[in-house]
Motif scaffolding. Structure first.
Motif, PDB file in Angstrom:
ATOM      1  N   ALA A  82       0.843  -1.257   0.137  1.00 26.47           N
ATOM      2  CA  ALA A  82       0.005   0.087  -0.165  1.00 26.47           C
ATOM      3  C   ALA A  82       0.716   1.270  -0.027  1.00 26.47           C
ATOM      4  CB  ALA A  82      -0.810   0.021   1.058  1.00 26.47           C
ATOM      5  N   ASN A  83       0.392   2.345  -0.571  1.00 23.93           N
ATOM      6  CA  ASN A  83       1.102   3.598  -0.493  1.00 23.93           C
ATOM      7  C   ASN A  83       0.444   4.225   0.271  1.00 23.93           C
ATOM      8  OD1 ASN A  83       2.590   5.987  -1.580  1.00 23.93           O
ATOM      9  ND2 ASN A  83       1.182   6.647  -3.176  1.00 23.93           N
ATOM     10  N   VAL A  84       1.163   4.788   1.522  1.00 24.50           N
ATOM     11  CA  VAL A  84       0.475   5.475   2.542  1.00 24.50           C
ATOM     12  C   VAL A  84       0.921   6.986   2.616  1.00 24.50           C
ATOM     13  CG1 VAL A  84       0.068   3.398   3.767  1.00 24.50           C
ATOM     14  CG2 VAL A  84       2.129   4.310   4.533  1.00 24.50           C
ATOM     15  N   CYS A  85       0.492   7.783   3.385  1.00 27.72           N
ATOM     16  CA  CYS A  85       0.747   9.049   3.811  1.00 27.72           C
ATOM     17  C   CYS A  85       0.339   9.440   4.921  1.00 27.72           C
ATOM     18  CB  CYS A  85       0.389   9.928   2.480  1.00 27.72           C
ATOM     19  SG  CYS A  85      -1.612  10.301   2.277  1.00 27.72           S
ATOM     20  N   ASN A  86      -0.154   8.373   5.779  1.00 22.91           N
ATOM     21  CA  ASN A  86      -0.410   9.081   7.038  1.00 22.91           C
ATOM     22  C   ASN A  86      -0.713   7.689   7.896  1.00 22.91           C
ATOM     23  OD1 ASN A  86      -3.221   7.833   7.034  1.00 22.91           O
ATOM     24  ND2 ASN A  86      -3.608   9.524   5.402  1.00 22.91           N
ATOM     25  N   GLU A  87      -0.562   8.056   9.133  1.00 29.06           N
ATOM     26  CA  GLU A  87      -0.620   7.009  10.096  1.00 29.06           C
ATOM     27  C   GLU A  87      -1.946   5.920  10.050  1.00 29.06           C
ATOM     28  OE1 GLU A  87       0.739   8.605  14.262  1.00 29.06           O
ATOM     29  OE2 GLU A  87       0.245  10.268  12.861  1.00 29.06           O
ATOM     30  N   SER A  99      -1.030  -6.186   4.696  1.00 29.71           N
ATOM     31  CA  SER A  99      -0.148  -5.550   3.688  1.00 29.71           C
ATOM     32  C   SER A  99       1.157  -5.867   4.286  1.00 29.71           C
ATOM     33  CB  SER A  99      -0.090  -3.937   3.427  1.00 29.71           C
ATOM     34  OG  SER A  99      -1.115  -3.706   2.664  1.00 29.71           O
ATOM     35  N   THR A 100       2.408  -6.400   3.559  1.00 33.26           N
ATOM     36  CA  THR A 100       3.493  -6.674   3.883  1.00 33.26           C
ATOM     37  C   THR A 100       4.695  -5.311   3.581  1.00 33.26           C
ATOM     38  OG1 THR A 100       3.870  -8.115   1.997  1.00 33.26           O
ATOM     39  CG2 THR A 100       3.331  -9.125   3.938  1.00 33.26           C
ATOM     40  N   ILE A 101       4.263  -4.532   2.584  1.00 34.03           N
ATOM     41  CA  ILE A 101       5.090  -3.608   2.146  1.00 34.03           C
ATOM     42  C   ILE A 101       4.241  -2.209   2.132  1.00 34.03           C
ATOM     43  CG2 ILE A 101       6.397  -2.715   0.360  1.00 34.03           C
ATOM     44  CD1 ILE A 101       7.154  -5.382  -0.528  1.00 34.03           C
ATOM     45  N   VAL A 102       4.922  -1.213   2.677  1.00 37.93           N
ATOM     46  CA  VAL A 102       4.336  -0.035   2.316  1.00 37.93           C
ATOM     47  C   VAL A 102       5.223   1.007   1.783  1.00 37.93           C
ATOM     48  CG1 VAL A 102       2.523   0.208   4.264  1.00 37.93           C
ATOM     49  CG2 VAL A 102       5.055   1.000   4.739  1.00 37.93           C
ATOM     50  N   THR A 103       4.790   1.769   0.764  1.00 37.60           N
ATOM     51  CA  THR A 103       5.688   2.748   0.345  1.00 37.60           C
ATOM     52  C   THR A 103       5.019   4.154   0.518  1.00 37.60           C
ATOM     53  OG1 THR A 103       4.048   3.027  -1.763  1.00 37.60           O
ATOM     54  CG2 THR A 103       5.869   1.313  -1.927  1.00 37.60           C
ATOM     55  N   ILE A 104       6.193   5.178   0.748  1.00 41.89           N
ATOM     56  CA  ILE A 104       6.079   6.299   1.240  1.00 41.89           C
ATOM     57  C   ILE A 104       6.804   7.420   0.181  1.00 41.89           C
ATOM     58  CG2 ILE A 104       6.670   8.116   3.208  1.00 41.89           C
ATOM     59  CD1 ILE A 104       6.981   5.420   5.052  1.00 41.89           C
ATOM     60  N   LEU A 113       6.627  12.406  10.096  1.00 38.41           N
ATOM     61  CA  LEU A 113       5.211  11.937   9.835  1.00 38.41           C
ATOM     62  C   LEU A 113       5.697  10.308   9.271  1.00 38.41           C
ATOM     63  CD1 LEU A 113       2.252  11.442   9.412  1.00 38.41           C
ATOM     64  CD2 LEU A 113       2.268  12.727   7.532  1.00 38.41           C
ATOM     65  N   ALA A 114       6.565  10.389   8.749  1.00 36.37           N
ATOM     66  CA  ALA A 114       7.463   9.185   7.935  1.00 36.37           C
ATOM     67  C   ALA A 114       7.638   8.050   9.265  1.00 36.37           C
ATOM     68  CB  ALA A 114       8.412   9.524   7.017  1.00 36.37           C
ATOM     69  N   LYS A 115       8.387   8.820  10.215  1.00 40.57           N
ATOM     70  CA  LYS A 115       8.667   7.903  11.496  1.00 40.57           C
ATOM     71  C   LYS A 115       7.383   7.407  12.099  1.00 40.57           C
ATOM     72  CE  LYS A 115      13.318  10.130  12.285  1.00 40.57           C
ATOM     73  NZ  LYS A 115      13.922  10.910  13.268  1.00 40.57           N
ATOM     74  N   LYS A 116       6.466   8.334  12.271  1.00 39.63           N
ATOM     75  CA  LYS A 116       5.079   7.679  12.901  1.00 39.63           C
ATOM     76  C   LYS A 116       4.398   6.791  11.970  1.00 39.63           C
ATOM     77  CE  LYS A 116       4.235  12.028  15.189  1.00 39.63           C
ATOM     78  NZ  LYS A 116       3.162  13.216  15.236  1.00 39.63           N
ATOM     79  N   ILE A 117       4.349   6.923  10.495  1.00 43.68           N
ATOM     80  CA  ILE A 117       3.835   5.700   9.862  1.00 43.68           C
ATOM     81  C   ILE A 117       4.588   4.463  10.028  1.00 43.68           C
ATOM     82  CG2 ILE A 117       3.945   5.197   7.424  1.00 43.68           C
ATOM     83  CD1 ILE A 117       3.178   8.033   6.870  1.00 43.68           C
TER      84      ILE A 117
END
Length: 142
Positions: A82-87, A99-104, A113-117
């Motif tokens: 999943a492409n994510v942009c928030n927690e 999901s086993t992978i996220v893209t940022i 925010l990336a650290k929180k994600i």
């Protein structure tokens, strides 16, 4: 837990920040892209293959917008990315989609925010139950 991480040239700086965070949380980091001059296709491919081949439990890929890496990773059998942009999206894609992978996207999401994600994605468990039907459907598509 072992976390595979990778980035293209636009995500390299953020990847370095996230590696430190993941290690500070007590997880092992598998840096699939130590080079700082790759494109998103190569970096996402390396992380997806690490997950597919059971070299890591979860994966994180960073490029400028996250979308290109998302498209590459989802080409692999058994990968749900999943492409994510928030927690919240990081939490729900793990809880409901396994999901086993996220893209940022480094051009969209800042370091804080990336650290929180990352924290949410790594710590979140899969809910299973009624969600397994959709996960099975996704996995049959590849």
């Amino acid at each position: 837990m072992k976390i595979a991480i990778g980035s293209d040239d636009k995500g390299f700086e953020l990847k370095t920040e996230l590696k430190g965070l993941i290690e500070s949380l007590g997880h092992e980091v598998l840096d699939e892209t130590p080079e700082n001059d790759l494109n998103f296709v190569e970096s996402a491919k390396r992380v997806a293959e690490a997950i597919r081949d059971n070299k890591a439990d979860r994966g994180i890929v960073i490029d400028e917008y996250g979308v290109g890496s998302f498209m590459v990773a989802n080409k692999y059998k058994g990968i749900i990315c999943a492409n994510v942009c928030n927690e919240h999206s990081a939490q729900m894609t793990r809880r409901h989609n396994k999901s086993t992978i996220v893209t940022i996207g480094s051009g969209i999401v800042g370091k804080t925010l990336a650290k929180k994600i990352c924290k949410v994605f790594i710590n979140q468990k899969y809910d299973g139950g009624r969600h397994q039907i959709r996960v099975d459907m996704l996995n049959k598509m590849c």
